[in-house]
Design an enzyme around this catalytic site. Sequence first.
Site, short mmCIF file in Angstrom:
data_model
loop_
_atom_site.label_atom_id
_atom_site.label_comp_id
_atom_site.label_asym_id
_atom_site.label_seq_id
_atom_site.Cartn_x
_atom_site.Cartn_y
_atom_site.Cartn_z
N SER A 1 80.74 -5.81 116.41
CA SER A 1 79.64 -5.88 117.39
C SER A 1 78.81 -4.60 117.40
O SER A 1 79.35 -3.49 117.35
CB SER A 1 80.25 -6.11 118.78
OG SER A 1 79.24 -5.98 119.76
N LYS B 1 81.07 -17.46 126.44
CA LYS B 1 79.94 -17.56 127.37
C LYS B 1 80.09 -18.73 128.35
O LYS B 1 79.75 -18.62 129.52
CB LYS B 1 78.63 -17.68 126.60
CG LYS B 1 78.27 -16.42 125.83
CD LYS B 1 76.93 -16.59 125.11
CE LYS B 1 76.61 -15.37 124.27
NZ LYS B 1 75.31 -15.48 123.59
N ASP C 1 69.78 -13.61 126.98
CA ASP C 1 69.37 -13.84 125.58
C ASP C 1 67.91 -14.31 125.47
O ASP C 1 67.11 -13.73 124.74
CB ASP C 1 70.28 -14.88 124.91
CG ASP C 1 71.60 -14.28 124.45
OD1 ASP C 1 71.64 -13.08 124.16
OD2 ASP C 1 72.59 -15.03 124.37
N ALA D 1 69.94 -25.63 118.56
CA ALA D 1 70.20 -26.04 119.94
C ALA D 1 71.58 -25.61 120.37
O ALA D 1 72.21 -26.23 121.22
CB ALA D 1 70.04 -27.55 120.06
N GLY E 1 73.99 -22.12 121.75
CA GLY E 1 73.84 -21.25 122.92
C GLY E 1 72.54 -20.47 122.90
O GLY E 1 71.81 -20.42 123.90
N ALA E 2 72.21 -19.87 121.76
CA ALA E 2 71.00 -19.04 121.68
C ALA E 2 69.75 -19.92 121.77
O ALA E 2 68.80 -19.58 122.50
CB ALA E 2 71.02 -18.23 120.39
P1 NAP Z 1 76.03 -21.68 118.24
O1 NAP Z 1 76.03 -21.95 119.69
O2 NAP Z 1 77.28 -21.84 117.45
O3 NAP Z 1 74.89 -22.62 117.57
C1 NAP Z 1 74.72 -22.66 116.17
C2 NAP Z 1 73.40 -23.38 115.83
O4 NAP Z 1 73.19 -23.30 114.41
C3 NAP Z 1 73.41 -24.86 116.18
O5 NAP Z 1 72.08 -25.25 116.49
C4 NAP Z 1 73.86 -25.49 114.86
O6 NAP Z 1 73.44 -26.83 114.70
C5 NAP Z 1 73.10 -24.63 113.87
N1 NAP Z 1 73.67 -24.64 112.52
C6 NAP Z 1 74.81 -24.02 112.13
N2 NAP Z 1 75.00 -24.23 110.81
C7 NAP Z 1 73.95 -25.01 110.37
C8 NAP Z 1 73.57 -25.55 109.10
N3 NAP Z 1 74.31 -25.37 108.00
N4 NAP Z 1 72.43 -26.27 109.04
C9 NAP Z 1 71.68 -26.48 110.15
N5 NAP Z 1 71.98 -25.99 111.37
C10 NAP Z 1 73.11 -25.27 111.47
O7 NAP Z 1 75.54 -20.19 117.93
P2 NAP Z 1 74.50 -19.32 118.77
O8 NAP Z 1 75.22 -18.47 119.74
O9 NAP Z 1 73.42 -20.21 119.26
O10 NAP Z 1 73.95 -18.31 117.63
C11 NAP Z 1 73.09 -18.79 116.58
C12 NAP Z 1 72.65 -17.60 115.73
O11 NAP Z 1 71.87 -16.72 116.53
C13 NAP Z 1 73.81 -16.75 115.19
O12 NAP Z 1 73.45 -16.35 113.88
C14 NAP Z 1 73.82 -15.54 116.10
O13 NAP Z 1 74.30 -14.37 115.46
C15 NAP Z 1 72.34 -15.39 116.42
N6 NAP Z 1 72.09 -14.73 117.72
C16 NAP Z 1 71.25 -13.66 117.72
C17 NAP Z 1 70.97 -13.02 118.91
C18 NAP Z 1 70.06 -11.84 118.92
O14 NAP Z 1 70.03 -11.12 119.94
N7 NAP Z 1 69.27 -11.60 117.89
C19 NAP Z 1 71.55 -13.48 120.13
C20 NAP Z 1 72.38 -14.60 120.09
C21 NAP Z 1 72.65 -15.22 118.86
P3 NAP Z 1 74.38 -28.06 115.24
O15 NAP Z 1 74.15 -28.12 116.72
O16 NAP Z 1 73.84 -29.23 114.52
O17 NAP Z 1 75.78 -27.69 114.87
#
Ligand code: NAP
Length: 285
Positions: free
Chosen positions: A19, A70, A107, A132, A134-135
């Site tokens: 982290s 979360k 976020d 769709a 968490g982020a």
């Molecule tokens: P999450 O809740 O696990 O959601 C993952 C998302 O990615 C879902 O929409 C999922 O689709 C999609 N996905 C995963 N693999 C895929 C693939 N092969 N093809 C198409 N869609 C795919 O994760 P999260 O917390 O939202 O985080 C998502 C990303 O954002 C991570 O990389 C995280 O590091 C980044 N993030 C960045 C920040 C920042 O401050 N910059 C903050 C939070 C998160 P499905 O629903 O169809 O499974």
Amino acid sequence: MITAATTLAAVIGHPVRHSLSPVLHQAGFASLAVDWAYAAFDVAPGHADRALVAMDTLSIGGLSVTMPHKTQIAQCVGRLDPAAAALSSANTVSRDVDGTLVGHSTDGDGLVAALAAEGVTVTGVECCVVGAGGAGRSIIDALARHGAAGIAVINRDQQRAEEAARLGRGNAWVAESPSQAVRQAELVINATSVGMEGGDTALLPVDAVDLRPGQIVVDIVYQPRQTALLRAAEAAGARPIDGLGMLVHQAALQQQIWLGALPDVRAMRAAAEEELARRANNPAG
Ligand code: NAP
């Protein structure tokens, strides 16, 4: 220097070893000249409730919450702020004056603040959010609260896409044609984990042919900084924005909740960039 009077804040997650939060928050506390220190605790999945008990017992001043805790934290705190209540998810815990532990979600607002720092407003703008999880959900909620003109939602799992679109205050919908939704958007945001380190970094969350000049393309993935999507956006004449700004601003908003003052986001960003460069030069360290 840590003394007996220092207030501790921490991130809980699993895994949490890589982290960037400690580096970001230490820089923020230093900029505010407060006697706070920040640690990272690896909390096993399902045990976030115990972390809240520990927060009380140990008088921890604030918690950041990352995957996979979360949702559980949102269920266990005494109260949720409106954004966290809408999302049923909290990435921040603070303590109220009466001792109640309060869950917040920074976020989505972190992304909006990061865009504002780049001179980009979301008010009145046609947006397309890919993802769709968490982020993605927190971003859709924040875009709607900040007056986006419309939010087209694209996600691999259609049911999750529909649930996320419902957070858009009547101004978001599931895109029937992803290609058309991307082409029509002024602001395209990748909120999936596609392109992230540890997976296939050459993969794109949208079709590159749909990107065009005049668009702003944000990738919230920040490891690597330069994702395949950002390279494709640049090649198409769009403006690419990486995910580090969102990471920095969501952390700054956490400190504002805990301390009532915004830290120096430039100092936080510089510390994060230095740490990422250090890791790039020393992958084993
Ligand atoms: P999450 O809740 O696990 O959601 C993952 C998302 O990615 C879902 O929409 C999922 O689709 C999609 N996905 C995963 N693999 C895929 C693939 N092969 N093809 C198409 N869609 C795919 O994760 P999260 O917390 O939202 O985080 C998502 C990303 O954002 C991570 O990389 C995280 O590091 C980044 N993030 C960045 C920040 C920042 O401050 N910059 C903050 C939070 C998160 P499905 O629903 O169809 O499974």
